[in-house]
Design a protein around this motif. Structure first.
Motif, PDB file in Angstrom:
ATOM      1  N   VAL A 206       0.831  -1.216   0.000  1.00 59.06           N
ATOM      2  CA  VAL A 206       0.000   0.000   0.000  1.00 59.06           C
ATOM      3  C   VAL A 206       0.860   1.259   0.000  1.00 59.06           C
ATOM      4  O   VAL A 206       0.546   2.243  -0.679  1.00 59.06           O
ATOM      5  N   ASP A 207       1.967   1.224   0.737  1.00 57.43           N
ATOM      6  CA  ASP A 207       2.786   2.422   0.832  1.00 57.43           C
ATOM      7  C   ASP A 207       3.468   2.722  -0.501  1.00 57.43           C
ATOM      8  O   ASP A 207       3.609   3.874  -0.895  1.00 57.43           O
ATOM      9  N   GLY A 210       0.839   4.183  -2.658  1.00 59.41           N
ATOM     10  CA  GLY A 210       0.441   5.486  -2.108  1.00 59.41           C
ATOM     11  C   GLY A 210       1.484   6.559  -2.376  1.00 59.41           C
ATOM     12  O   GLY A 210       1.165   7.668  -2.821  1.00 59.41           O
ATOM     13  N   GLY A 214       1.441   9.936  -4.716  1.00 59.83           N
ATOM     14  CA  GLY A 214       1.816  11.246  -4.191  1.00 59.83           C
ATOM     15  C   GLY A 214       2.880  11.885  -5.063  1.00 59.83           C
ATOM     16  O   GLY A 214       2.826  13.092  -5.350  1.00 59.83           O
ATOM     17  N   PHE A 243      -5.563  10.139  -1.761  1.00 61.19           N
ATOM     18  CA  PHE A 243      -5.178   8.729  -1.776  1.00 61.19           C
ATOM     19  C   PHE A 243      -3.826   8.581  -1.085  1.00 61.19           C
ATOM     20  O   PHE A 243      -3.637   7.785  -0.166  1.00 61.19           O
ATOM     21  N   PHE A 244      -2.878   9.437  -1.508  1.00 64.69           N
ATOM     22  CA  PHE A 244      -1.528   9.440  -0.934  1.00 64.69           C
ATOM     23  C   PHE A 244      -1.575   9.703   0.581  1.00 64.69           C
ATOM     24  O   PHE A 244      -1.041   8.937   1.381  1.00 64.69           O
ATOM     25  N   HIS A 246      -4.050   9.608   2.803  1.00 62.40           N
ATOM     26  CA  HIS A 246      -4.740   8.593   3.588  1.00 62.40           C
ATOM     27  C   HIS A 246      -3.855   7.362   3.760  1.00 62.40           C
ATOM     28  O   HIS A 246      -3.721   6.823   4.858  1.00 62.40           O
ATOM     29  N   VAL A 247      -3.244   6.931   2.654  1.00 65.77           N
ATOM     30  CA  VAL A 247      -2.471   5.684   2.698  1.00 65.77           C
ATOM     31  C   VAL A 247      -1.211   5.851   3.557  1.00 65.77           C
ATOM     32  O   VAL A 247      -0.909   4.995   4.391  1.00 65.77           O
ATOM     33  N   ILE A 248      -0.470   6.960   3.392  1.00 66.05           N
ATOM     34  CA  ILE A 248       0.807   7.016   4.129  1.00 66.05           C
ATOM     35  C   ILE A 248       0.603   7.125   5.638  1.00 66.05           C
ATOM     36  O   ILE A 248       1.353   6.537   6.392  1.00 66.05           O
ATOM     37  N   MET A 290      -6.501   1.075   0.788  1.00 70.65           N
ATOM     38  CA  MET A 290      -6.414   1.909  -0.420  1.00 70.65           C
ATOM     39  C   MET A 290      -7.789   2.339  -0.929  1.00 70.65           C
ATOM     40  O   MET A 290      -7.916   3.386  -1.554  1.00 70.65           O
ATOM     41  N   TYR A 293     -10.221   5.855   0.549  1.00 73.04           N
ATOM     42  CA  TYR A 293      -9.833   7.269   0.539  1.00 73.04           C
ATOM     43  C   TYR A 293     -10.921   8.220   0.021  1.00 73.04           C
ATOM     44  O   TYR A 293     -10.931   9.396   0.414  1.00 73.04           O
TER      45      TYR A 293
END
Ligand code: HEM
Ligand SMILES: [Cu+2]
Length: 496
Positions: A206-207, A210, A214, A243-244, A246-248, A290, A293
């Motif tokens: 996911v990172d 993400g 970003g 998206f970036f 939320h995920v990080i 993912m 978001y």
């Protein structure tokens, strides 16, 4: 918990150097968190008219606070995951350091963009705000901020590539590492599969996606800053950014969770065995982390309805599987285990409570009916300070105390540690309750100046902020005096 074949062999020198690197991340983390908390308390004091802070300066502090805590949570979370993961898969110490130095360079660029260039467009750099400041800061300052962030992202991506290489060299595929092959019966169930390996694989997937998203957003905006003729679709950029973001921040929490799975069994003397339920929960987490978001975009009416509906439905279930499995696992490990309530044990159990309980106001906000009222109110900082300060930070602090606590400390926690726990937890509960009630009363977030009826809330918030900072300071006194000299407890165990 693990069979010997699971352990990578390093020399004592390699292990010592790795520990120095992890300690450096942790000590940097405590310093940055302390500064950022002081900044947070200053913002609340400014909103409560207890401190005279110029409006532009408020937004500069807010930008620094947001980007600072998110960045440091990410890198400290990685250091915890890295510490455990390197026992199971070969990881490269140089790359771990490279990421750290890239991070520091990015931080210097970002701080200069904020405090020299005056950038104050928040860590979420929402397009087109960074380049349309109406003269408050220059386009150059925005370019500095965006490139500093991009640089830090590149460092993280390099570290993630090394983690991917390590996992693949040991397990052959990410599906094997995660446990999917066991879940679907392609491999026999191995209840000794390291929990850290499963969790790290989820974080990696996911990172990576993400941060890549970003980076795309940042590059698009940098092109636009240099060449304003190029105008990207604002809604597309907003999707990429949220998206970036939320995920990080989620990945930062998840990357610290191995501390709970690895350490609680040591304190309760009850090994944790993986199961199909465990694999299933973490497998589902890949998609929910993912997929949820769009809950940040309910107010954007041009968003396709299916996307926000999916976001709402997934938000109900987001985190739930993992939280239930982790929460239930924690209870089972602790229940009647005769656990000794050492400081690290207390903090790790607290972290599971804080993470789960903090999820409740988050899920409330992710329902459209509530979101239309709570959106952009202080409810939002209310829920994320809850699970960050009572979930993520106790994982980080608990892990740190595990590194240096002696058996005597654990049997009989020193007064300063008990005081730290009480001060910190009281402060955080107060901070969060004030944020949540403020939000429920409709007080907006991200306003430098508060109207008179809102001022008492901000003042209580300032007092809470000081308490939290003091609590962390008490923890930090122990960390700064004990951690530098500590030897690696894991090595001590394996020698016995
Ligand atoms: C003493 C502790 C802290 C205090 C008093 C505090 C206070 C604040 C305040 C006043 C804001 C701006 C609220 C507004 O929108 O009006 C804020 C934003 C934020 N805080 Fe904290 N905070 C603290 C610690 C932390 C920690 C430890 C984290 C993360 C681990 C964190 C994460 C954030 C984030 C992500 C934002 C959003 C920034 C934005 O809206 O752009 N805070 N905090
Ligand atoms: Cu989110």
């Amino acid at each position: 918990m693990t069979t010997n074949s699971d352990i990578v062999n390093y020399s004592d020198t390699e292990n010592r150097s790795a520990l120095v690197a992890v300690k450096t991340h942790i000590i940097t983390g405590f310093l940055v968190f302390l500064l950022m908390m002081a900044a947070g308390a200053t913002m609340r004091a400014a909103q409560g008219k207890l401190a005279g802070v110029d409006d532009s300066l408020f937004y500069q502090i807010m930008t620094m606070h947001g980007v600072g805590v998110v960045g440091i949570s990410g890198i400290v979370g990685f250091s915890i995951m890295w510490y455990f993961l390197r026992q199971y898969v070969p990881l490269n110490l140089k790359i771990f350091w490279i990421n750290f130095y890239i991070f520091l360079t990015g931080v210097v660029i970002i701080l200069a963009s904020i405090f020299v260039g005056g950038y104050a467009g928040a860590w979420t750099f929402l397009y087109p705000l960074p380049t349309t400041s109406l003269g408050v800061w220059s386009v150059g300052a925005a370019i500095g901020f965006l490139s500093g962030l991009l640089l830090i992202g590149v460092g993280f991506l390099i570290l993630l590539l090394d983690i991917a290489r390590g996992l693949l060299s040991r397990y052959g595929s990410l599906a094997r590492a995660l446990g999917v092959t066991q879940l679907f019966g392609k491999d026999p169930l191995d209840t000794h599969h390291p929990t850290t390996v499963t969790i790290s694989t989820v974080v990696l997937i996911v990172d990576f996606i993400g941060i890549a998203a970003g980076a795309v957003a940042l590059i698009i905006m940098l092109i636009n800053a240099v060449n304003p003729e190029f105008k990207p679709d604002p809604l597309l950029v907003k999707n990429l950014i949220y998206f970036f973001g939320h995920v990080i921040i989620n990945a930062a929490i998840y990357s610290s969770v191995p501390a709970v799975y690895e350490l609680l069994p040591r304190y309760t003397k009850r090994p944790y065995h993986t199961s199909k339920v465990f694999y299933a929960a973490w497998f589902v987490a890949v998609f929910t982390i993912m997929g949820v978001y769009p809950h940040h975009l309910y107010m954007d009416f041009p968003m396709p309805a299916w996307a926000v509906i999916a976001g709402q439905v997934l938000s109900y279930c987001s985190g739930l599987p993992v939280m239930i499995v982790t929460g239930y696992g924690t209870l089972m490990m602790v229940y009647r285990s005769g656990i000794q309530w050492s400081t690290p044990a207390k903090l790790l159990v607290l972290s599971i409570f804080g993470w789960a309980a903090g999820g409740i106001p988050a899920v409330v906000d992710s329902m459209m009916a509530f979101n239309s009222v709570l959106h952009n109110t202080l409810w939002v900082p209310g829920h994320f300070h809850f699970y960050l300060l009572l979930g993520l930070l106790p994982m980080i602090i608990g892990f740190t105390f595990y590194l240096f606590s002696t058996p005597e400390d654990e049997a009989n926690p020193p007064l300063i540690e008990k005081l730290a726990v009480y001060t910190y937890v009281t402060g955080v509960l107060m901070l969060v309750l004030v944020f949540l009630t403020s939000g429920a009363h409709g007080i907006p977030r991200r306003w430098a100046v508060h109207m008179d009826p809102w001022v008492p809330y901000a003042q209580w918030g300032a007092i809470a902020g000081v308490l939290v900072t003091l609590g962390l300071l008490l923890f930090a006194v122990r960390v700064f005096t004990k951690l530098p000299k500590a030897t690696d407890p894991a090595l001590e165990y394996s020698r016995h």
